[in-house]
Design a protein around this motif. Structure first.
Motif, PDB file in Angstrom:
ATOM      1  N   LEU A 284       0.816  -1.213   0.000  1.00 52.59           N
ATOM      2  CA  LEU A 284       0.000   0.000   0.000  1.00 52.59           C
ATOM      3  C   LEU A 284       0.851   1.265   0.000  1.00 52.59           C
ATOM      4  CD1 LEU A 284      -2.714  -0.940   2.672  1.00 52.59           C
ATOM      5  CD2 LEU A 284      -2.855  -1.180   0.188  1.00 52.59           C
ATOM      6  N   LEU A 285       2.079   1.151   0.519  1.00 53.50           N
ATOM      7  CA  LEU A 285       2.936   2.335   0.602  1.00 53.50           C
ATOM      8  C   LEU A 285       3.385   2.811  -0.765  1.00 53.50           C
ATOM      9  CD1 LEU A 285       5.078   1.376   3.733  1.00 53.50           C
ATOM     10  CD2 LEU A 285       3.074   2.884   3.610  1.00 53.50           C
ATOM     11  N   GLU A 286       3.237   1.955  -1.771  1.00 58.36           N
ATOM     12  CA  GLU A 286       3.607   2.323  -3.141  1.00 58.36           C
ATOM     13  C   GLU A 286       2.427   2.866  -3.929  1.00 58.36           C
ATOM     14  OE1 GLU A 286       6.782   2.265  -3.903  1.00 58.36           O
ATOM     15  OE2 GLU A 286       7.150   1.438  -1.904  1.00 58.36           O
ATOM     16  N   THR A 287       1.244   2.925  -3.316  1.00 55.58           N
ATOM     17  CA  THR A 287       0.051   3.418  -4.001  1.00 55.58           C
ATOM     18  C   THR A 287      -0.143   4.903  -3.727  1.00 55.58           C
ATOM     19  OG1 THR A 287      -1.472   3.003  -2.161  1.00 55.58           O
ATOM     20  CG2 THR A 287      -0.974   1.138  -3.640  1.00 55.58           C
ATOM     21  N   GLN A 288      -1.207   5.470  -4.300  1.00 61.51           N
ATOM     22  CA  GLN A 288      -1.515   6.882  -4.069  1.00 61.51           C
ATOM     23  C   GLN A 288      -1.845   7.153  -2.604  1.00 61.51           C
ATOM     24  OE1 GLN A 288      -4.661   7.740  -6.872  1.00 61.51           O
ATOM     25  NE2 GLN A 288      -3.207   8.371  -8.466  1.00 61.51           N
ATOM     26  N   ALA A 289      -2.261   6.097  -1.889  1.00 60.83           N
ATOM     27  CA  ALA A 289      -2.590   6.263  -0.471  1.00 60.83           C
ATOM     28  C   ALA A 289      -1.347   6.262   0.413  1.00 60.83           C
ATOM     29  CB  ALA A 289      -3.536   5.153  -0.026  1.00 60.83           C
ATOM     30  N   GLY A 290      -0.177   5.960  -0.158  1.00 64.91           N
ATOM     31  CA  GLY A 290       1.045   5.840   0.623  1.00 64.91           C
ATOM     32  C   GLY A 290       1.344   7.023   1.513  1.00 64.91           C
ATOM     33  N   PRO A 291       1.321   8.257   1.009  1.00 65.18           N
ATOM     34  CA  PRO A 291       1.626   9.407   1.861  1.00 65.18           C
ATOM     35  C   PRO A 291       0.686   9.536   3.058  1.00 65.18           C
ATOM     36  CG  PRO A 291       1.777  10.019  -0.448  1.00 65.18           C
ATOM     37  CD  PRO A 291       1.204   8.634  -0.424  1.00 65.18           C
ATOM     38  N   ALA A 292      -0.608   9.272   2.845  1.00 66.64           N
ATOM     39  CA  ALA A 292      -1.578   9.367   3.945  1.00 66.64           C
ATOM     40  C   ALA A 292      -1.315   8.288   4.991  1.00 66.64           C
ATOM     41  CB  ALA A 292      -2.999   9.250   3.404  1.00 66.64           C
ATOM     42  N   LEU A 293      -0.963   7.089   4.538  1.00 70.94           N
ATOM     43  CA  LEU A 293      -0.673   6.004   5.471  1.00 70.94           C
ATOM     44  C   LEU A 293       0.574   6.292   6.298  1.00 70.94           C
ATOM     45  CD1 LEU A 293      -1.430   3.010   3.093  1.00 70.94           C
ATOM     46  CD2 LEU A 293      -2.763   3.648   5.108  1.00 70.94           C
ATOM     47  N   ARG A 294       1.579   6.841   5.655  1.00 73.03           N
ATOM     48  CA  ARG A 294       2.809   7.167   6.373  1.00 73.03           C
ATOM     49  C   ARG A 294       2.598   8.302   7.369  1.00 73.03           C
ATOM     50  NH1 ARG A 294       4.939   6.181   1.173  1.00 73.03           N
ATOM     51  NH2 ARG A 294       4.979   8.399   0.677  1.00 73.03           N
ATOM     52  N   LYS A 295       1.676   9.189   7.061  1.00 69.92           N
ATOM     53  CA  LYS A 295       1.475  10.371   7.902  1.00 69.92           C
ATOM     54  C   LYS A 295       0.774  10.036   9.216  1.00 69.92           C
ATOM     55  CE  LYS A 295      -0.837  14.856   8.098  1.00 69.92           C
ATOM     56  NZ  LYS A 295      -1.813  15.773   7.442  1.00 69.92           N
ATOM     57  N   ASP A 296      -0.376   9.372   9.163  1.00 66.53           N
ATOM     58  CA  ASP A 296      -1.177   9.260  10.389  1.00 66.53           C
ATOM     59  C   ASP A 296      -2.001   7.974  10.445  1.00 66.53           C
ATOM     60  OD1 ASP A 296      -1.560  10.407  12.835  1.00 66.53           O
ATOM     61  OD2 ASP A 296      -3.026  11.905  12.193  1.00 66.53           O
ATOM     62  N   TYR A 297      -1.387   6.866  10.039  1.00 63.69           N
ATOM     63  CA  TYR A 297      -2.060   5.569  10.098  1.00 63.69           C
ATOM     64  C   TYR A 297      -1.275   4.667  11.047  1.00 63.69           C
ATOM     65  CZ  TYR A 297      -4.443   1.314   8.580  1.00 63.69           C
ATOM     66  OH  TYR A 297      -5.181   0.162   8.547  1.00 63.69           O
ATOM     67  N   TYR A 298      -1.992   3.823  11.798  1.00 63.13           N
ATOM     68  CA  TYR A 298      -1.373   2.960  12.791  1.00 63.13           C
ATOM     69  C   TYR A 298      -2.033   1.580  12.745  1.00 63.13           C
ATOM     70  CZ  TYR A 298      -0.069   7.603  14.355  1.00 63.13           C
ATOM     71  OH  TYR A 298       0.405   8.888  14.378  1.00 63.13           O
ATOM     72  N   VAL A 299      -1.315   0.592  13.225  1.00 61.61           N
ATOM     73  CA  VAL A 299      -1.807  -0.791  13.214  1.00 61.61           C
ATOM     74  C   VAL A 299      -1.585  -1.404  14.590  1.00 61.61           C
ATOM     75  CG1 VAL A 299      -1.581  -3.072  12.162  1.00 61.61           C
ATOM     76  CG2 VAL A 299      -1.234  -1.023  10.755  1.00 61.61           C
ATOM     77  N   ALA A 300      -2.613  -2.033  15.128  1.00 64.81           N
ATOM     78  CA  ALA A 300      -2.478  -2.776  16.384  1.00 64.81           C
ATOM     79  C   ALA A 300      -2.213  -4.242  16.047  1.00 64.81           C
ATOM     80  CB  ALA A 300      -3.750  -2.651  17.219  1.00 64.81           C
ATOM     81  N   ALA A 301      -1.260  -4.876  16.731  1.00 64.61           N
ATOM     82  CA  ALA A 301      -0.894  -6.252  16.398  1.00 64.61           C
ATOM     83  C   ALA A 301      -0.296  -6.947  17.618  1.00 64.61           C
ATOM     84  CB  ALA A 301       0.103  -6.279  15.247  1.00 64.61           C
ATOM     85  N   SER A 302      -0.273  -8.286  17.565  1.00 61.92           N
ATOM     86  CA  SER A 302       0.225  -9.086  18.687  1.00 61.92           C
ATOM     87  C   SER A 302       1.614  -9.668  18.443  1.00 61.92           C
ATOM     88  CB  SER A 302      -0.760 -10.227  18.992  1.00 61.92           C
ATOM     89  OG  SER A 302      -1.954  -9.731  19.522  1.00 61.92           O
ATOM     90  N   THR A 303       2.316  -9.179  17.437  1.00 59.06           N
ATOM     91  CA  THR A 303       3.698  -9.600  17.212  1.00 59.06           C
ATOM     92  C   THR A 303       4.548  -8.393  16.863  1.00 59.06           C
ATOM     93  OG1 THR A 303       3.462  -9.959  14.824  1.00 59.06           O
ATOM     94  CG2 THR A 303       2.948 -11.832  16.257  1.00 59.06           C
ATOM     95  N   LEU A 304       5.839  -8.502  17.149  1.00 61.69           N
ATOM     96  CA  LEU A 304       6.769  -7.526  16.600  1.00 61.69           C
ATOM     97  C   LEU A 304       6.689  -7.548  15.085  1.00 61.69           C
ATOM     98  CD1 LEU A 304       9.926  -8.221  18.803  1.00 61.69           C
ATOM     99  CD2 LEU A 304       8.781  -5.997  18.598  1.00 61.69           C
ATOM    100  N   PRO A 305       6.893  -6.429  14.418  1.00 59.75           N
ATOM    101  CA  PRO A 305       6.881  -6.432  12.957  1.00 59.75           C
ATOM    102  C   PRO A 305       8.082  -7.191  12.397  1.00 59.75           C
ATOM    103  CG  PRO A 305       7.592  -4.296  13.758  1.00 59.75           C
ATOM    104  CD  PRO A 305       7.148  -5.085  14.969  1.00 59.75           C
ATOM    105  N   ILE A 306       7.945  -7.700  11.207  1.00 64.15           N
ATOM    106  CA  ILE A 306       9.003  -8.499  10.593  1.00 64.15           C
ATOM    107  C   ILE A 306      10.263  -7.668  10.352  1.00 64.15           C
ATOM    108  CG2 ILE A 306       8.248  -8.067   8.221  1.00 64.15           C
ATOM    109  CD1 ILE A 306       9.655 -11.373   9.705  1.00 64.15           C
ATOM    110  N   GLY A 307      10.128  -6.352  10.324  1.00 62.45           N
ATOM    111  CA  GLY A 307      11.292  -5.488  10.133  1.00 62.45           C
ATOM    112  C   GLY A 307      12.009  -5.120  11.417  1.00 62.45           C
ATOM    113  N   SER A 308      11.569  -5.673  12.547  1.00 63.57           N
ATOM    114  CA  SER A 308      12.222  -5.381  13.832  1.00 63.57           C
ATOM    115  C   SER A 308      13.643  -5.935  13.858  1.00 63.57           C
ATOM    116  CB  SER A 308      11.411  -5.997  14.973  1.00 63.57           C
ATOM    117  OG  SER A 308      12.125  -5.958  16.184  1.00 63.57           O
ATOM    118  N   ALA A 309      14.514  -5.236  14.580  1.00 66.79           N
ATOM    119  CA  ALA A 309      15.899  -5.696  14.719  1.00 66.79           C
ATOM    120  C   ALA A 309      16.065  -6.736  15.816  1.00 66.79           C
ATOM    121  CB  ALA A 309      16.802  -4.497  15.017  1.00 66.79           C
ATOM    122  N   GLU A 310      14.996  -7.051  16.540  1.00 63.44           N
ATOM    123  CA  GLU A 310      15.074  -8.082  17.572  1.00 63.44           C
ATOM    124  C   GLU A 310      15.453  -9.423  16.945  1.00 63.44           C
ATOM    125  OE1 GLU A 310      14.686  -7.788  20.980  1.00 63.44           O
ATOM    126  OE2 GLU A 310      14.769  -5.644  20.517  1.00 63.44           O
TER     127      GLU A 310
END
Length: 424
Positions: A284-310
């Motif tokens: 989605l970050l590559e679509t027209q909605a990408g800037p809006a998502l990067r600005k003020d969108y959030y996700v609740a989840a029960s795992t660390l993201p796959i991009g975590s350095a842990e």
């Protein structure tokens, strides 16, 4: 690239014929390719899905429907887990074998696929879609009695020894999401907040959470129910704008989330949006909605993201990239691996007790009251009436991070989430 046992979509007639054949085999009293039961190699008790050489596990996923991107990531991560276990010698002297069926997020395919595979596996490491799991839950509890770890987090699935969620349920996850907005002072008592939600188990269970926290926090909820086939959120954004909402919760899929964020930004509805764990995909970050998502969108989840350095996510990201070069890394990879790891841990525990029967595996999961799969949250599976955790991470889209999400707030269970009661 690793190979999975998958099935491409068939014509309705061919699928019906296959299901009828397998149903007939199941009624004969034989577990087709699933093991004859009794005591096997190493003095281990077995029944369906387990032979002296193989432990067969099923996965019912969506690779062609509304959650196709998620389903692919979850399934490939689970195949990767199976491959790693087998390279290390298997479990209980037996190799793991993952058999996958694509239901396309269609009940007409999901239920027959369950009926087909059920006699042949010890359990399901994945069953994507709350409505489909709910449709067979009573059958699982009263007749089939095999462990199912759904890629679904509806609280309506609680109360079963066999159908067990790995993570916070949608209602609690939504409570944590709204509490995050309160703690960040993005909303306050007296404000109106919007909630876009899928009809059915997923969205309506999330709505229970937003209604609960809205009442406790003095918020007014503006509800907008949609179908999974609805992808243009213009009407919903217009309704929220008229109502003067100060924030929006979305319990839907990635396409709906992208439309909501994009349309809101274009229409001047400048408010934070927070989604449940399946309401995002890095594409989605590559679509027209990408800037809006990067600005003020959030996700609740029960795992660390796959991009975590842990260590856990970092190692998985490296192994996944090697196994599936060119495929997108997203949080479905973390969720799929986490479920597979929990299932595998239950199998190892059952092996220690020399009981790889379906009941033995389900009982083994019940014994795990502080399970840590390396993705940031400890899970307690000892009480089937409760989710394995009430904690949620709050994640933020970030185009510079592998997988498109970074941790915005560490895992926590809000005061409202801790007070939430199930089954009322």
């Amino acid at each position: 690239m690793k190979t999975m046992k998958t099935r491409t979509p068939r014509t309705a007639a061919a699928l019906a014929a296959a299901v009828l054949t397998l149903l007939a085999a199941g009624c004969s009293g034989k577990a087709a390719d699933g093991g004859s039961g009794g005591t096997g190699a190493g003095g281990v008790r077995t029944d369906k899905g387990v032979t002296d050489e193989v432990i067969r596990i099923g996965a019912l996923t969506d690779m062609t429907g509304v959650y196709a991107s998620l389903g692919k990531s979850v399934t490939q991560a689970q195949q990767l887990y199976v491959d790693r276990i087998n390279e290390d010698g298997g479990i209980c002297g037996r190799k793991l074998e993952l058999t996958v069926r694509d239901h396309g997020y269609d009940a007409g395919r999901a239920i027959p696929a369950y009926t087909e595979l059920q006699p042949r596996v010890v359990g399901f490491v994945q069953f994507l879609g709350s409505p489909f799991v709910s449709a067979v839950k009573e059958r699982i509890d009263t007749r089939d009695k095999l462990l199912v770890l759904p890629q679904a987090w509806s609280a309506h699935l609680l109360g079963s020894r066999y159908v067990r969620t790995v993570g916070a349920t949608y209602d609690v996850e939504t409570v944590n999401a709204v509490d995050f907005l309160l703690k960040e002072k993005r909303i306050a008592r007296g404000d109106r907040i919007g909630h876009v939600y899928f009809e059915g188990d997923y969205g309506e269970n999330a709505l229970e959470g937003s209604r609960y926290v809205a009442e406790r926090a003095g918020l007014t909820l503006v509800e907008q129910k949609i179908k999974p086939t609805d992808e243009d959120m213009s009407a919903q954004v217009a309704a929220f704008k008229r109502a003067g909402v100060k924030a929006v919760v979305i319990s839907a899929g990635p396409r709906q989330a992208a439309s909501l964020a994009g349309v809101a930004a274009a229409g001047g509805l400048d408010v934070p949006v927070v989604g449940n764990n399946s309401a995002f995909a890095p594409q989605l970050l590559e679509t027209q909605a990408g800037p809006a998502l990067r600005k003020d969108y959030y996700v609740a989840a029960s795992t660390l993201p796959i991009g975590s350095a842990e260590p856990g996510p970092a190692r998985l990201a490296r192994e996944y990239a090697r196994a599936y070069p060119g495929d997108v890394l997203d949080n479905g990879v973390a969720a799929g691996w986490s479920a597979a790891s929990a299932f595998g841990t239950a199998l190892k525990k059952a092996c220690e007790g020399k009981d790889l029967t379906r009941e033995g595996v389900a009982e083994a999961l019940l014994s795990l009251d502080a399970y840590d799969g390396g993705f940031g949250i400890r899970h307690d599976f000892s009480d089937p009436d409760l989710p394995s955790t009430r904690q949620s991470f709050i994640l933020k889209p970030d185009a510079e991070t592998e997988g498109g999400l970074k941790v915005h707030r560490p895992a926590a269970a809000s005061e409202h989430a801790r007070a939430f009661s199930f089954g009322e």
